[in-house]
Design a protein around this motif. Structure first.
Motif, mmCIF file in Angstrom:
data_model
loop_
_atom_site.group_PDB
_atom_site.id
_atom_site.type_symbol
_atom_site.label_atom_id
_atom_site.label_comp_id
_atom_site.label_asym_id
_atom_site.label_seq_id
_atom_site.Cartn_x
_atom_site.Cartn_y
_atom_site.Cartn_z
ATOM 1 N N ALA A 39 -12.885 0.702 3.438
ATOM 2 C CA ALA A 39 -12.100 0.388 4.998
ATOM 3 C C ALA A 39 -11.439 1.461 5.528
ATOM 4 C CB ALA A 39 -11.717 -0.760 5.052
ATOM 5 N N ILE A 40 -11.829 1.472 6.844
ATOM 6 C CA ILE A 40 -10.707 2.548 7.600
ATOM 7 C C ILE A 40 -9.783 2.197 8.033
ATOM 8 C CG2 ILE A 40 -10.113 3.950 9.306
ATOM 9 C CD1 ILE A 40 -13.570 4.627 9.067
ATOM 10 N N ARG A 41 -7.840 2.103 7.875
ATOM 11 C CA ARG A 41 -7.122 1.536 7.525
ATOM 12 C C ARG A 41 -5.732 1.564 8.410
ATOM 13 N NH1 ARG A 41 -2.379 0.178 6.065
ATOM 14 N NH2 ARG A 41 -1.527 -2.396 5.263
ATOM 15 N N PRO A 42 -5.628 1.456 10.037
ATOM 16 C CA PRO A 42 -4.549 1.648 10.416
ATOM 17 C C PRO A 42 -3.223 1.889 10.023
ATOM 18 C CG PRO A 42 -5.225 0.181 11.413
ATOM 19 C CD PRO A 42 -6.476 0.194 10.679
ATOM 20 N N GLN A 70 0.622 -1.023 0.970
ATOM 21 C CA GLN A 70 -0.240 0.102 0.221
ATOM 22 C C GLN A 70 0.908 1.411 0.153
ATOM 23 O OE1 GLN A 70 0.696 -1.459 2.580
ATOM 24 N NE2 GLN A 70 1.156 -0.400 4.022
ATOM 25 N N LYS A 120 -1.199 -5.678 9.967
ATOM 26 C CA LYS A 120 -0.432 -4.006 9.559
ATOM 27 C C LYS A 120 0.114 -4.243 10.196
ATOM 28 C CE LYS A 120 -4.561 -3.912 7.635
ATOM 29 N NZ LYS A 120 -4.965 -5.054 7.580
ATOM 30 N N THR A 147 -9.826 3.327 2.179
ATOM 31 C CA THR A 147 -8.425 1.882 1.502
ATOM 32 C C THR A 147 -9.584 1.740 0.239
ATOM 33 O OG1 THR A 147 -10.179 0.641 1.643
ATOM 34 C CG2 THR A 147 -8.146 0.670 3.543
ATOM 35 N N ALA A 198 -2.410 -9.141 8.230
ATOM 36 C CA ALA A 198 -4.328 -8.881 8.888
ATOM 37 C C ALA A 198 -3.357 -7.693 10.160
ATOM 38 C CB ALA A 198 -4.751 -10.031 9.962
ATOM 39 N N ARG A 212 -8.503 -2.781 16.759
ATOM 40 C CA ARG A 212 -7.425 -1.705 16.031
ATOM 41 C C ARG A 212 -6.579 -0.717 16.814
ATOM 42 N NH1 ARG A 212 -9.735 1.499 11.646
ATOM 43 N NH2 ARG A 212 -11.068 0.238 11.758
ATOM 44 N N TYR A 257 -3.656 -3.653 14.165
ATOM 45 C CA TYR A 257 -4.935 -4.894 14.508
ATOM 46 C C TYR A 257 -4.189 -5.778 15.959
ATOM 47 C CZ TYR A 257 -7.560 -2.686 11.237
ATOM 48 O OH TYR A 257 -8.623 -2.184 10.151
#
Lengths: 410, 525, 442
Positions: C113-116, C41, C420, C109, C418, C53, C49
């Motif tokens: 989705a809201i990605r940390p 990314q 991150k 994303t 998964a 989160r 996670y």
């Protein structure tokens, strides 16, 4: 063009490698052709993707926009022989209607033999726009495409006439493979390579030798190319068993090392023998250096010079040995071009329908060369040097010239 | 509640049901086909794609052999675009009895199955991956067929002749008036609506589920023993012809080139429940070993996907031979009048895809007999509507199409060269379809990446089409990936592990797909 | 000069090669291709996670380090990750990466989705979700990997990551434009709409990749054309979410677009080819070359020679003859299954493909299960074990080869994608390995 070559092209090595493709698109990011034109659908598409839809038939004619530079295969982290798949599919596609042009431009030895005795006339003709326009119309070679500069003396001619070196060899014999260009057009590069090797203490054997067939291979003429490469193997093997073979013709070296086998399926033991013994000139010097056997008493050369590693050299998986060797010369700053390709890709950039694409491919390189040093650039293969020189106006030499100079030989 | 009234209700949307409804409609009856799922979602969509030349049966089942040879010729004419005329070989592998080939040739001559022994060298030249140790090779007229296209073709032909096709309609009840079947009750699973279809006749073509349907009509239990077979699709065409082992029919004896893949099959294990077909690890190993016999190095080739299908074998001891018409081995029609005192219903079981048209002809003949009518079968004469009605499928088709429209059309599924237009057109026909429904018609997500790159594209386009809302879009995406995984994890090794790792990297790593907003409920259909 | 061979050109290999070369050793970087960073990314994850989160990655990873001994963070530790993150930031600078190890950004994303993530490109951070933000998600019609409606409608119905958001006082040190907004953040919702524009990246092409668009966005004239088309469609107060294609080589392209639009913009990473990943890859590769690292792509390892307790040489199948690379030390940074560093064969045997190293995590039964949305597949946690100096250990905890170190995805014990956590593991292990090697060689 029939039978064996094309039959091979349907399967075997490269086809099996398509199983490794995970569609990751890294090859697409490396492709210099699809970067400049949507007419080429890109290496992933024409390679592992389209191949699953081919059944001994190549219906996707746009694959001919592939220049076979091999940047995709080199970039692929999964081992897909993308460029090889394309070359094979192209050979299948062109099997029954090979253009006359593609047959003519592949006859490199013949061209050299015909042009050398009439070099001034040939060079004049090649610079003559009306003549080139006619050539473009009739044969399909673009009027502005680079043509090799004909020389008044062949390498063999020089070898016959030159004074035999005084110094007795201290390191034993090596075989020198000059290739067609090195024999007829880039005589100076061959001469300097031989002189550097002799300076290092080698006895240099230069057997009579023909063409490796690379240009025929890249144009899909697999049968002629296979015959040529095997004949060449005989000639090089005749010069001595187990000797290291050295060449300053980077692309021809690639043909012997892997392309003849991987693209055309030539699996003769004599090819394997030659392929494992042959070294690129700069690779050979770097190997010597790694082994602590290269004298580094180079004279200082205060200069910044752009260096372009040709595709066919990069695809040999040896990094950029010229960069490492040139780093040893005090005062010399070598700037890597970072460009994927100069656009010529052997004969691709000569063709009238590909010329614009090839120029667009090479443009970042030409700009970089002009920016870095308007007087001199370095590059290991002949056709790339002609292309850079023609398109950027910057004189372009083989890196061995710099080594030759730094050893005080010129 | 919705009401329909027709002459005939056909239950089951596999090849048999589709063939039957076409035949019924072409003979002038009003008809409805119902299936609890999509067309071809049962056995028809879960086989290896072989269009038999008849060669497989020339020794063991001569009548089937002859039927196959005849039907092969008919289908490749009337349904050309669903069928590829690949040709086939029967090869004697090292260790196989070479004398079987003699029996084979004799049987072929006797049954009218075209077959010719060719030099081993010729076979190896044409199929260079074949085991170089093969002892004999016989060339036959095998082909490969897209089961879904076949079924949709037949169903569309039936529609042209006035029939209705109701997918995702689950039969809930079968009414009788006295001894006669009078109506079929269904639930439209997508909308929840109940549908009652009054009818004169029911043709039970539910395959492995035929027993359950017969039971609803009040017939004594019909004993269906589903035989499970697994198939594995390999990443590309390891062979361009069907390759059979020249032995008595056995497990893993065939490799079929279908579209871009080649499929090895199959096994035969009796199971209890056709809705619960596991792909057992030992059966996968058995297929790989069998593949290795045909193609040395098979285990190193890339497996893409596996699936299991259930053969609809009817073993009914309660009926005497006189009650069951043996039209050929493996195909049986149960007459419920004599067996159960129930009029207006026939149950069909067994059979094979290659003879689906013939089976339909037989069962509809039987129905006409019962109704005391004489109506001619015309299914062999009329072409089924298709993209190019007179041209057989070839694997280069999509590549050639994309060569022409690549600059005007986006390619959504790159592995299988499915364009955006193909997807939106199919979606317009089935706006409430799942991505799997569309996959079966378009091959979406069936290539090497198994949905890794196309799933989100397809979801996004479906959402933008305004046929579905965001809740369903996410649900479709989740369902598609879940279903892809069913066929992936049992064969996860070698190259496909690398692919799965990259797919996980994209879905979890880049898109964080596990943290989409919580679904209110999962989409099931 | 001492010689180190690094195998692998992902984040771990490139980071270690840079650090080693800066430490004064002769580094050869062997790789099959040109680097895997462009598949990801293009941000730097540390921990996202647990499965909850994560808002403060460095704090949470310290907890993981003590509670999950098999996890790579147990040996790398918070300090190792911190060193790695700071090293990378120093190497690449704030034009490529902003953020710090104590706070995760929460970024949209390409499916909404809201990605940390921990560090991100400055071109992305305006997308950090916050209550009351007004986003306009803008698609490009000819780019098939970005569907603005999918992104917008998922974002609009997402409850924002809530809970005790740390104050971001430190962030202002980095000149972060959103520091203030973040400090006030409370759980809430976004106002999101979507639209598409059709600005061709190239004439006569309808299927343009993100890369093709990124090359177009390198051109100021294209940016002007794009901004002219989009600007009239935007409403006051909107922050514009765009696919991450805003320039490949020109690192100011995104801010120029923002300026021309008169709206803040943020990039949303796409599936490969990932332009933000390519930017990181290009920068790290250029740094390595400038530091004198000898790069040899196309190197397929085919064998090795061991002796005296260590690795003596590594053979690669270059064109023609095989070539042996000898070195004092070897660093394995080959990744996991995705790159072929690990292989699972058809008989179920898992191997490390370069040195045949002992692997941890194989005892999980089953390694693969059939529930796609269920628990993480144990197979993808398999990898080598390392000690605190990043030397490869066997099952008994003994060093396998005295001069063999490992970094990055080849180290087992984590579900990198998964969780991150992949980049933090790569960076932490790379700097620790490089430092151990430099210490050993000095």
């Amino acid at each position: 063009m029939t039978t064996e070559g094309v039959e091979f092209a349907g399967h075997e090595l490269a086809r099996a490698s398509l199983d490794a493709c995970v569609k990751c698109t890294i090859c697409e990011t490396a492709c210099p052709v699809s970067a400049v034109t949507p007419l080429f659908s890109g290496p992933k598409f024409v390679g592992p993707q389209a191949e699953r839809f081919r059944n001994g038939e190549s219906v996707d004619h746009s694959l001919d926009y592939c220049s076979s530079c091999g940047a995709c295969t080199l970039a692929c982290p999964q081992g897909v022989q993308i460029a090889e798949l394309n070359s094979q599919a192209r050979a299948v596609m062109k099997a029954d209607h090979m253009p006359l042009r593609d047959q003519l431009i592949t006859r490199t030895t013949l061209m050299g033999m015909m042009m050398t005795p009439v070099a001034p006339i040939a060079n004049a003709a090649l610079r003559n726009l009306p003549i080139r326009t006619i050539v473009e119309k009739v044969i399909g070679i673009h009027r502005d495409a680079p043509m090799p500069p004909a020389q008044t003396q062949t390498l063999q001619g020089w070898l016959k006439k030159r004074k035999v070196p005084m110094k007795a060899p201290t390191r034993g014999p090596v075989v020198f493979f000059h290739g067609c260009a090195g024999g007829y057009f880039e005589v100076e590069t061959s001469r300097k390579s031989i002189e550097v090797l002799e300076y290092l203490g080698y006895e240099v054997i230069v057997p009579k030798q023909g063409c490796c067939g690379l240009a025929q291979q890249s144009n899909g003429l697999f049968d002629q190319a296979s015959a040529a490469v095997l004949k060449l193997c005989d000639e090089l093997r005749g010069a001595g068993k187990d000797l290291t073979i050295i060449s300053s013709s980077g692309s021809c070296t690639g043909m012997l090392k892997h392309e003849a086998h991987e693209i055309m399926g030539v699996s003769d033991d004599k090819l394997k023998d030659v392929g494992t013994r042959i070294r690129d000139m700069m690779e050979f010097l770097l190997d010597l250096h790694d082994a602590g056997e290269l004298p580094t008493d180079f004279a200082r050369i205060d200069m910044t010079v752009p260096y372009h590693a040709p595709c066919q050299l990069k695809s040999q998986g040896m990094g950029q040995p010229a960069v490492e060797v040139l780093k040893l010369i005090p005062g010399l700053t070598v700037v890597e071009s970072g460009a994927a390709c100069c656009g010529i890709a052997g004969t691709y950039g000569l063709k009238k329908e590909k010329y614009e694409v090839a120029q667009a491919v090479g443009k970042p390189l030409f700009d970089m060369v002009k920016r870095t040093n308007p007087d001199l650039a370095l590059c290991d293969t002949e056709t790339c040097r002609w292309q850079i020189e023609q398109s950027s106006g910057v004189k372009t030499e083989h890196p061995i010239w710099m080594v030759h100079r730094a050893y005080g030989l010129s | 509640m919705r009401k329909l009234a027709v002459d005939v209700v056909v239950i089951g949307g596999g090849s048999t049901g589709a063939g039957v409804v076409r035949d019924v409609a072409m003979r002038g009856y009003s008809a409805v086909l119902v299936d609890r799922a999509d067309l071809g979602q049962g056995t028809t969509g879960r086989f290896h794609g072989l269009m038999h030349s008849g060669g497989r049966y020339v020794v063991s089942d001569p009548l089937s052999a002859t039927e196959c040879a005849q039907e092969n010729a008919i289908l490749s004419r009337i349904q050309s675009s669903a069928i590829e005329m690949t040709g086939g070989y029967f090869v004697t592998c090292p260790g196989d009895d070479p004398a079987f080939a003699d029996k084979f040739l004799t049987g072929a001559a006797a049954t009218g199955v075209p077959a010719r022994e060719i030099p081993v060298a010729e076979a190896l030249r044409n199929e260079p991956r074949l085991n170089p140790g093969i002892l004999r090779a016989i060339e036959v007229g095998d082909g490969s067929v897209d089961g879904w296209q076949l079924v949709w073709g037949a169903a569309n032909s039936a529609k042209v002749h006035g029939a209705q096709v109701l997918t995702y309609h689950s039969v809930t009840r079968i009414d009788r008036e006295g001894n006669r079947v009078s109506a079929v009750h269904c639930t439209d699973l997508k909308s929840g609506t109940d549908v009652v279809i009054e009818c004169n006749f029911v043709l039970n073509c539910a395959g492995p589920w035929a027993g359950q349907i017969a039971h609803m009509a009040g017939a004594d239990p019909v004993d269906v023993i589903p035989g499970r077979g697994i198939m594995i699709a390999m990443n590309h065409r390891l062979v361009n012809r069907v390759v059979n082992r020249c032995i008595y029919p056995a497990d893993g004896d065939i490799l079929v080139p279908v579209h871009t893949v080649s499929i090895i099959g199959t096994t035969d294990v009796k199971v209890d429940d056709p809705d619960n077909l596991a792909i057992e690890r030992d059966e996968v190993q058995q297929m790989l070993d069998a593949g290795e016999v045909l193609i040395p190095g098979f285990r190193n080739a890339r497996a893409l996907h596996a699936w299991a299908g259930a053969r609809p074998l009817i073993k009914d001891k309660r009926v005497s031979a006189a009650d069951t018409r043996h039209m050929s081995r493996g195909m049986a029609v149960i007459d419920h009048t004599e067996r159960d005192g129930l009029d207006g219903m026939l149950t069909i079981g067994g059979g094979k895809l290659t003879t689906y048209r013939l089976m339909a002809e037989h069962i509809v003949d039987a129905m006409c007999d019962k109704l005391g009518e004489k109506r001619e079968c015309r299914t062999a004469q009329e072409n089924i509507p298709g993209p190019e009605p007179t041209k057989n499928y070839v694997v280069t088709h999509r590549l050639e199409e994309r060569e022409h429209d690549r600059l005007d059309e986006q390619i959504i599924c790159e592995c299988e060269l499915m364009s955006r237009r193909m997807f939106t057109e199919a979606l317009a026909v089935q706006p409430k379809g799942t991505l799997d429904d569309l996959r079966r018609q378009l091959r979406l997500g069936m290539g090497p990446c198994q949905g890794g790159f196309c799933t989100t594209r397809a979801t996004g386009i479906a959402l933008e089409s305004d046929h579905i809302d965001i809740e369903r879009a996410n649900g479709l995406l989740r369902l598609f990936l879940k279903n892809r995984w069913i066929g992936l994890w049992p064969i996860l090794y070698g190259d496909q592990v690398r692919q799965t790792a990259l797919d996980n990297w994209i879905f979890q790593g880049t898109l964080d797909i596990e943290h989409l907003p919580q679904q209110m409920s999962e989409v099931a259909l | 000069m001492s010689r180190v061979v690094v195998i692998g050109v992902g984040l771990a290999g490139l980071t270690a090669a840079n650090r080693l070369a800066a430490g004064g050793v002769d580094v050869t970087l062997l790789s099959k291709g040109i680097g895997g960073l462009q598949l990801g990314q293009g941000t730097i994850d540390v921990l996202g996670y647990t499965p909850d989160r994560v808002t403060n990655p460095v704090l949470t990873l310290a907890a993981i380090a003590s509670s999950r001994p098999e996890h790579p963070y147990a040996v790398i530790g918070a300090a190792g990750v911190h060193t790695g993150i700071e090293y990378l930031k120093g190497l690449l600078g704030a034009k490529l990466l902003v953020g710090d190890v104590e706070t995760n950004y929460q970024l949209p994303t390409a499916v909404g989705a809201i990605r940390p993530t921990c560090l991100a490109s400055p071109s992305m951070v305006a997308g950090h979700v916050r209550d009351g933000a007004k986003f306009a998600i803008v698609g490009l019609r000819r780019l098939k990997d970005f569907h603005p409606k999918l992104v917008a409608e998922n974002l609009a119905r997402s409850a924002l990551p809530d809970g005790a958001q740390p104050t971001r006082s430190k962030r202002s040190l980095f000149g972060d434009p959103i520091a203030e907004a973040f400090a006030k953040q409370t759980p809430g919702h976004l106002e999101v709409r979507h639209l598409s524009v059709d600005v061709p990246a190239r004439e006569n092409e309808i299927d343009s990749s993100g890369l093709t668009y990124a090359r177009a966005f390198d051109d100021p004239a294209f940016r002007a054309r794009f901004a002219e088309t989009l600007r009239p469609l935007l409403a006051d107060g909107e922050t514009v979410g765009l696919p991450a294609v805003l320039g490949l080589n020109d690192l100011t392209a995104w801010s120029d677009v923002a300026e021309k639009l008169g709206h803040p913009v943020f990039e949303i990473p796409l599936p490969p080819p990932s332009v933000p990943g390519m930017r990181l890859n290009a920068a790290l590769t250029a740094k390595a070359k400038a530091a004198g690292v000898r790069m040899v792509p196309g190197s397929w390892t085919v064998g090795f020679r061991a002796g005296n307790g260590g690795i003596l040489g590594l053979s690669v199948a270059a064109a023609g003859a095989q070539r042996e690379f000898t070195a004092d030390t070897f660093l394995l940074a080959t990744g996991g299954f995705e790159s072929g560093a690990l292989n699972l064969d058809s008989h179920g045997l898992v191997t490390e493909t370069v040195f045949g190293l002992p692997l941890a995590g194989l005892d999980a039964e089953p390694l693969i299960h059939g529930d796609y949305w269920g628990a993480e597949q144990p197979l993808f946690r398999v990898g080598v074990r390392v000690g605190r100096d990043m030397r490869v250990l066997d099952g008994a905890g003994a060093v396998v080869h005295d001069n063999l170190y490992a970094a990055g995805g080849i180290i087992g014990g984590s579900s990198r994608w998964a969780e991150k956590s992949g980049d933090g593991i790569a960076l932490g292990s790379a700097v620790l390995a490089a430092d151990s090697i430099l210490k050993e060689l000095s």
